[in-house]
Design an enzyme around this catalytic site. Structure first.
Site, mmCIF file in Angstrom:
data_model
loop_
_atom_site.group_PDB
_atom_site.id
_atom_site.type_symbol
_atom_site.label_atom_id
_atom_site.label_comp_id
_atom_site.label_asym_id
_atom_site.label_seq_id
_atom_site.Cartn_x
_atom_site.Cartn_y
_atom_site.Cartn_z
ATOM 1 N N SER A 201 -7.104 -36.244 14.467
ATOM 2 C CA SER A 201 -7.910 -35.739 13.506
ATOM 3 C C SER A 201 -7.556 -34.236 12.457
ATOM 4 O O SER A 201 -7.465 -34.159 12.268
ATOM 5 C CB SER A 201 -9.319 -36.264 14.147
ATOM 6 O OG SER A 201 -10.040 -36.115 13.030
ATOM 7 N N THR A 202 -8.515 -33.564 12.878
ATOM 8 C CA THR A 202 -8.362 -32.354 12.705
ATOM 9 C C THR A 202 -7.305 -31.918 12.851
ATOM 10 O O THR A 202 -6.367 -31.621 14.398
ATOM 11 C CB THR A 202 -9.775 -31.325 12.699
ATOM 12 O OG1 THR A 202 -11.308 -32.328 13.035
ATOM 13 C CG2 THR A 202 -9.722 -30.087 12.401
ATOM 14 N N HIS A 228 -7.378 -39.242 10.440
ATOM 15 C CA HIS A 228 -8.590 -39.081 9.646
ATOM 16 C C HIS A 228 -8.563 -38.473 8.543
ATOM 17 O O HIS A 228 -8.165 -37.469 8.589
ATOM 18 C CB HIS A 228 -10.426 -38.629 10.953
ATOM 19 C CG HIS A 228 -10.344 -39.372 12.021
ATOM 20 N ND1 HIS A 228 -10.808 -39.207 13.109
ATOM 21 C CD2 HIS A 228 -10.435 -40.405 12.528
ATOM 22 C CE1 HIS A 228 -10.938 -39.222 13.945
ATOM 23 N NE2 HIS A 228 -10.675 -40.457 13.991
ATOM 24 N N MET A 321 -10.635 -33.255 16.006
ATOM 25 C CA MET A 321 -12.860 -33.445 16.596
ATOM 26 C C MET A 321 -12.792 -34.586 17.520
ATOM 27 O O MET A 321 -12.772 -35.695 16.739
ATOM 28 C CB MET A 321 -13.473 -32.841 16.273
ATOM 29 C CG MET A 321 -15.041 -31.897 16.421
ATOM 30 S SD MET A 321 -16.107 -31.266 14.885
ATOM 31 C CE MET A 321 -15.120 -29.857 13.998
ATOM 32 N N ASP A 324 -12.023 -39.954 19.875
ATOM 33 C CA ASP A 324 -11.897 -41.370 18.866
ATOM 34 C C ASP A 324 -10.184 -41.396 20.051
ATOM 35 O O ASP A 324 -9.516 -40.115 19.940
ATOM 36 C CB ASP A 324 -11.634 -41.244 17.608
ATOM 37 C CG ASP A 324 -11.373 -42.606 16.667
ATOM 38 O OD1 ASP A 324 -11.236 -43.137 18.227
ATOM 39 O OD2 ASP A 324 -10.963 -42.168 16.552
#
Length: 382
Positions: A201-202, A228, A321, A324
């Site tokens: 993600s991030t 993401h 973050m 997941d």
């Protein structure tokens, strides 16, 4: 002490709006604002903020150029604000490549389902990025002392002595830097694989680029990527990776047959699942689902991979973050597959990998710059 934030945007309305949101969290404080990239560079050096929010399109100096300049002089975590268009996606990816750590849509209604959720998300992102500042500043080393110019050696005091008004005093000899520890050598586990799966993600776009660009064209397995990312970004990101990598990379489409040496990026706003059996499996793209927090979701793809490939998946959970990927990784581990996590220091946000590591699911925690090397050793290509 509150996290110091510099807000950069040529719109006075947007600067005020972002500043109000940030200042409404007692843990955060806006210490300055800039109307263009040039001013942002100057204020970064002057105010030493912990985090910067940055627009992309600005007069005098654009946001991407400003990011590059800031990373040269005073590396600071930067959160970009982007438009959710194809051009906006390309510019945002350029900003991440220049050194920005994360991005959010500039239209707050695109961030979340309601204003309160959007406000909370922005505040949380800023707080998370502030934690990265200490690692970023560690990478900046003071310049080495220049060697004396030719012809000055004869006038230099003797080594280890200092000239004083009363004569010569002894001073400690300069310390020599300790030799760097040799990097540990990896060994293959000897396991056989049929699929590689990566969730992130991030900070993921840069992490994926660093790993995938080091893989050879003859990579023996298909790769599934879950990042993401908004729906308007994934096609541009896949195209960017395809241009940079020796392997092929594409935005996954429903019905795609999984082929060796090809990476399939889950489309934003939807879920990617695998169907069939090893050697003849295909991708299924389904609706994201209103109840799902993440679209795409790492857990969904990892879980479907576990059902088809069982113990033949080499999987990784990278920077991001939240948590997941933890439950999907748990399913993979229960099936006998291998799970690695990115280590804390190399993560932009140590959330997703931490969730996997704390649960005892990952077998190795790896620095980002060695993950590709570890992959090649594991599968016998190095």
């Amino acid at each position: 002490m509150a996290v110091k934030v510099l807000v950069v945007d040529d719109s006075s309305f947007f600067r005020r709006r972002v500043s109000e949101i940030i200042n409404s969290d007692p843990r955060l404080e806006v210490v300055g604002s800039a109307v263009n990239g040039k001013e942002a560079v100057e204020l970064t050096n002057k105010l030493q903020p912990d985090v910067i929010t940055m627009d992309i399109e600005m007069p005098v100096m654009d946001g991407i150029t400003a990011v590059r300049e800031i990373m040269k002089s005073a590396p600071t975590p930067i959160l970009m604000f982007s438009s959710l268009t194809h051009e906006g996606a390309k510019a945002t990816l350029d900003a991440l490549d220049a050194g920005a750590l994360d991005f959010l849509p500039k239209k707050f209604e695109d961030i979340a389902r309601n204003r309160d959720e959007a406000v909370s998300l922005l505040q949380k992102r800023v707080g998370e990025l502030a934690r990265k500042r200490v690692f970023m500043r560690r990478s900046v080393r003071p310049a080495a002392t220049p060697a004396p110019a030719a012809g000055r050696e004869l006038n230099k005091p003797a080594l280890g002595r200092a000239t004083t008004a009363t004569g010569t005093a002894t001073r400690p000899a300069p310390r020599t830097a300790a030799p760097a520890k040799p990097m540990a050598r990896f060994k293959s586990s000897g396991k056989k694989y049929q699929l590689m799966a990566i969730g992130t993600s991030t900070g993921g776009p840069v992490a994926l680029q660093k790993i995938l660009t080091k893989l050879p064209a003859n990579f023996p397995y298909p790769i599934v990527l879950i990042q993401h990312m908004p729906a308007t970004f994934t096609a541009a990101f896949a195209a960017r990776l395809n241009n940079l990598c020796k392997i092929g990379v594409k935005e996954a489409e429903d019905g795609d047959a999984l082929k060796p040496g090809m990476a399939y990026l889950a489309p934003g706003g939807q879920q990617m699942m695998l169907d069939g059996r090893p050697g003849s499996s295909r991708i299924r793209i389904i609706d994201g689902g209103e109840r799902m927090n993440y679209k795409p979701c790492v857990d969904v793809t990892f879980g479907s991979a576990a059902k088809i490939y069982h113990d033949k998946v080499l999987s990784m959970v990278l920077t991001g973050m939240g948590a997941d990927g933890r439950e999907g990784a748990r399913m993979l581990k229960s099936s006998g597959s291998t799970i690695w996590a990115q280590d804390e220091e190399s993560c932009v946000v140590y959330g997703m990998p931490q969730a996997v590591a704390k649960a005892g699911i990952s077998s190795e925690d790896l620095p980002l710059d060695r993950i590709a090397e570890r992959i090649l050793v594991e599968i016998g290509l190095s």
